[in-house]
Design an enzyme around this catalytic site. Structure first.
Site, mmCIF file in Angstrom:
data_model
loop_
_atom_site.group_PDB
_atom_site.id
_atom_site.type_symbol
_atom_site.label_atom_id
_atom_site.label_comp_id
_atom_site.label_asym_id
_atom_site.label_seq_id
_atom_site.Cartn_x
_atom_site.Cartn_y
_atom_site.Cartn_z
ATOM 1 N N THR A 214 -5.994 22.898 13.973
ATOM 2 C CA THR A 214 -5.635 23.925 14.954
ATOM 3 C C THR A 214 -4.365 23.539 15.699
ATOM 4 O O THR A 214 -3.695 24.407 16.260
ATOM 5 C CB THR A 214 -6.775 24.112 15.975
ATOM 6 O OG1 THR A 214 -7.216 22.820 16.393
ATOM 7 C CG2 THR A 214 -7.941 24.870 15.354
ATOM 8 N N SER B 281 5.277 -6.541 11.088
ATOM 9 C CA SER B 281 3.890 -6.088 11.189
ATOM 10 C C SER B 281 3.013 -7.011 10.373
ATOM 11 O O SER B 281 3.438 -7.515 9.330
ATOM 12 C CB SER B 281 3.783 -4.657 10.655
ATOM 13 O OG SER B 281 2.446 -4.370 10.300
ATOM 14 N N GLY C 10 -5.573 4.605 7.306
ATOM 15 C CA GLY C 10 -5.928 5.578 6.270
ATOM 16 C C GLY C 10 -7.334 6.126 6.422
ATOM 17 O O GLY C 10 -7.873 6.745 5.515
ATOM 18 N N GLY D 258 -8.254 8.224 8.899
ATOM 19 C CA GLY D 258 -8.263 9.445 9.705
ATOM 20 C C GLY D 258 -8.489 9.157 11.176
ATOM 21 O O GLY D 258 -8.926 10.022 11.921
ATOM 22 N N SER E 256 -6.032 7.905 13.181
ATOM 23 C CA SER E 256 -4.717 7.927 13.832
ATOM 24 C C SER E 256 -4.147 6.546 14.099
ATOM 25 O O SER E 256 -3.636 6.254 15.180
ATOM 26 C CB SER E 256 -4.755 8.730 15.131
ATOM 27 O OG SER E 256 -4.998 10.063 14.845
ATOM 28 N N SER E 257 -4.209 5.701 13.082
ATOM 29 C CA SER E 257 -3.542 4.408 13.215
ATOM 30 C C SER E 257 -2.050 4.620 13.464
ATOM 31 O O SER E 257 -1.418 3.840 14.178
ATOM 32 C CB SER E 257 -3.765 3.567 11.959
ATOM 33 O OG SER E 257 -3.329 4.268 10.810
ATOM 34 N N GLU F 180 6.880 10.873 13.646
ATOM 35 C CA GLU F 180 5.985 11.147 12.518
ATOM 36 C C GLU F 180 6.550 12.280 11.640
ATOM 37 O O GLU F 180 6.569 12.186 10.421
ATOM 38 C CB GLU F 180 4.619 11.540 13.083
ATOM 39 C CG GLU F 180 3.579 11.744 12.045
ATOM 40 C CD GLU F 180 2.402 10.797 12.193
ATOM 41 O OE1 GLU F 180 2.310 10.063 13.194
ATOM 42 O OE2 GLU F 180 1.581 10.788 11.280
ATOM 43 N N ASP G 86 -2.779 13.918 17.655
ATOM 44 C CA ASP G 86 -3.087 12.486 17.621
ATOM 45 C C ASP G 86 -2.344 11.719 18.708
ATOM 46 O O ASP G 86 -2.905 10.857 19.384
ATOM 47 C CB ASP G 86 -2.731 11.900 16.244
ATOM 48 C CG ASP G 86 -3.412 12.649 15.112
ATOM 49 O OD1 ASP G 86 -4.396 13.365 15.385
ATOM 50 O OD2 ASP G 86 -2.948 12.533 13.969
HETATM 51 C C1 GLA Z 1 -3.996 14.913 11.250
HETATM 52 C C2 GLA Z 1 -2.727 15.328 11.970
HETATM 53 C C3 GLA Z 1 -3.032 16.097 13.243
HETATM 54 C C4 GLA Z 1 -3.998 17.247 12.961
HETATM 55 C C5 GLA Z 1 -5.189 16.756 12.148
HETATM 56 C C6 GLA Z 1 -6.078 17.892 11.728
HETATM 57 O O1 GLA Z 1 -4.710 14.012 12.027
HETATM 58 O O2 GLA Z 1 -1.978 14.178 12.318
HETATM 59 O O3 GLA Z 1 -1.835 16.563 13.810
HETATM 60 O O4 GLA Z 1 -3.336 18.305 12.336
HETATM 61 O O5 GLA Z 1 -4.787 16.054 10.987
HETATM 62 O O6 GLA Z 1 -6.710 18.442 12.818
#
Ligand code: GLA
Length: 418
Positions: free
Chosen positions: A36, A68, A158, A160, A162-163, A196, A208
Site C-alpha cells: 500500500t 561490512s 533477505g 523481509g 528490512s535489513s 534504495e 521500511d
Molecule cells: C518492501 C518494500 C516496502 C513495501 C513492502 C510491501 O518491504 O521495501 O516499501 O512496499 O515491500 O508492503
C-alpha cells in the site's frame, strides 16, 4: 559477539583507530498494510529489536570508505564522485525510475546512497511536516568531510525484515550527527528511501525507512504514505500477554528485480484506468467500476490494495477499541488477499500461516514484500513453543527447509550506542 561489538572490531581492523561513535537503527515487521505504501496508502509497521550498527569516524580525507561484516573488501569513493555514481533523477526524491544498478557492490550502495542523498539535499528539502520539529534546515558545507564506516547487523538479510532500511537508518543517523545536518527523522527516512530507489535501484515505497526511523517501544507506527503523517499506535501486546512470532521461511527474495516491480506496475495501470492519481484515491465502492475497466489480473491487484488500505484503518480502530486480541481476523484476511489477489505469497509462507492458525495463533500473515521472507503470527505468550513446534513440523512434513523462528516486540528507532 554482539553486532555492535562486531562493528567496532571491524572499524578498528580497517583503520587502526577507534570509531568516534556507534549508531544503530532497527529492522521492522509490518503488522498490516502490504504493498500500500507506493500506492500512497496506509501501513502499520513496527520496529524490531534486531538492529544494524554503524561505527563511524572522520578519516581526514575527501573520501567515504565503507566496510561490512558481510563483505570481503571495503569500498572507497571520493565524496565528489558520488554524483557520478548515482546521477540524480530529474523528478527528484520521489522519482520512480529505477537506477541502472550500482557500479559498486550492492551492499555498499545502501550506505553510499544515503551519503549521496544527504549531500544532495537542498535547503527546503527537509520535511516541513508536523514531526519535523521547528527550524529543521539543511546546513551546507559540513557534508564535505570524508568518513570511514564499518557496518554490522543482527537483522536477518533477505528475510523481509528490512535489513536494508536498518543500514540506511544507521548510516543516516550517524552522518546526520557527524556532519552536523540537524535533520529530522522523516527527512532521514526520505534520504534512505532515495538511496534504495535510485542508488540500489529497488522500486520500493517508504514504509521500511519510516518504520525504522520512527520506531517506539510497545507501539506500531501508523503512516499515511501520501502525507507522511504518522501516529504512534500502542499495540498492547505485552499487557495482553501476547507475542509476535516471526517465522523466517529462509526463502530469499530481492525487490530490485521481478515480481515486486510487476505488482507496482499493475497498481499504476489500475489507477490510470480508474482515472485517479493513485489507488489511495479508490475505495471498496469503486470495485464494481474497476471490474468493468480492467482485465481480471489487474482487478485482483487493485482489489488487494483497496481492501488492504481499509484493513489498516480497521486494525488501528480495533486496536484502540477492543485491543490486540481482536485483530486476528484482519491479519488472516490480509494474508488471503496477498495469496489470492496479489499473488505474492509462496508455499512456505502459506504453510507457516496455516500451521500457526491451526495451532491456536490469534492471527497470522506474511509480512513485507513477499516472494519469500517471513510471516508473523500473533500468539499467546504460553503458546510460543507449541506454535513454533507445529510450524517446524509442518515444514518438515512438506519437505521445506527448517524455518528460523523467534519473537519480536515493538522496539525503539535509531540511537547512538557509543
Ligand atoms: C518492501 C518494500 C516496502 C513495501 C513492502 C510491501 O518491504 O521495501 O516499501 O512496499 O515491500 O508492503
Amino acid at each position: 559477539m554482539t553486532a555492535a561489538t562486531a562493528a567496532r572490531t571491524l572499524f578498528t581492523a580497517l583503520t587502526g583507530r577507534e570509531p568516534e561513535g556507534i549508531w544503530s537503527a532497527p529492522g521492522r515487521v509490518n503488522l498490516i498494510g502490504e504493498h500500500t505504501d507506493y500506492n500512497e496508502g496506509f501501513v502499520l509497521p513496527f520496529a524490531i529489536p534486531h538492529r544494524t550498527y554503524a561505527a563511524v569516524a572522520f578519516n581526514g580525507t575527501d573520501a567515504i570508505r565503507v566496510a561490512s561484516t558481510f563483505a570481503e573488501e571495503p569500498v572507497e569513493v571520493e565524496l565528489s564522485a558520488l554524483n557520478t555514481l548515482f546521477p540524480a533523477k530529474a523528478q527528484g526524491s520521489d522519482g520512480q525510475e529505477p537506477a541502472e544498478g550500482p557500479a559498486v557492490p550492492e551492499w555498499s550502495a545502501y550506505v553510499l546512497g544515503v551519503a549521496w542523498a544527504l549531500r544532495a539535499l537542498q535547503p527546503g528539502d527537509a520535511n516541513p511536516g508536523p514531526s519535523a520539529g521547528s527550524g529543521t534546515q539543511v546546513s551546507s558545507g559540513t557534508q564535505s568531510r570524508g568518513v570511514d564506516i564499518a557496518i554490522a547487523s543482527d537483522v536477518p538479510v533477505g528475510a523481509g525484515l528490512s535489513s536494508s532500511a536498518a543500514i540506511e537508518g544507521a548510516t543516516a543517523t550517524a552522518l546526520n550527527e557527524l556532519w552536523g545536518l540537524g535533520l529530522d527523522a522523516v527527512t532521514l527516512a526520505r534520504a534512505g528511501r532515495r538511496a534504495e530507489n535510485e542508488a540500489v535501484g529497488a522500486p520500493t515505497g517508504i514504509m521500511d525507512q519510516m518504520a525504522s526511523m520512527l520506531g517506539r517501544a510497545d507501539a506500531a507506527t501508523f503512516l499515511d504514505c501520501r502525507t507522511l503523517e504518522t501516529r504512534s499506535i500502542p499495540t498492547g501486546f505485552t499487557a495482553a500477554g501476547l507475542e509476535v512470532l516471526v517465522i523466517d521461511t529462509q526463502v530469499k527474495h530481492a525487490h530490485s528485480t521481478g515480481g515486486y516491480r510487476e505488482r507496482r506496475d499493475a497498481c499504476e495501470r489500475g489507477a490510470a484506468l480508474l482515472g485517479i492519481r493513485s489507488l489511495r484515491d479508490a475505495g471498496v465502492a469503486d470495485l464494481p467500476r474497476a471490474a468493468e475497466l480492467m482485465d481480471e489480473v489487474t482487478l485482483r491487484r487493485v482489489r488487494h490494495v483497496i481492501t488492504e488500505n481499509q484493513r489498516v484503518l480497521d486494525t488501528v480502530a480495533v486496536l484502540g477499541e477492543q485491543g490486540p486480541r481482536a485483530i486476528g481476523d484482519l491479519l488472516v484476511a490480509s494474508h488471503a488477499s496477498m495469496r489470492d489477489d496479489f499473488e505474492i505469497s509462496v508455499p512456505e509462507l502459506d504453510a507457516a500461516v496455516d500451521a500457526a492458525l491451526a495451532h491456536g495463533a490469534i492471527g497470522a500473515r506474511m509480512t513485507g514484500g513477499g516472494f519469500g521472507g517471513a510471516a508473523i503470527a500473533l500468539v499467546e505468550h504460553d503458546a510460543v513453543g507449541w506454535v513454533s513446534d507445529a510450524v517446524r513440523a509442518a515444514f518438515a512434513d512438506a519437505g521445506f527447509g527448517a524455518p528460523h523462528i523467534f519473537t519480536v516486540a515493538p522496539s525503539e528507532g535509531p540511537r547512538r550506542d557509543a
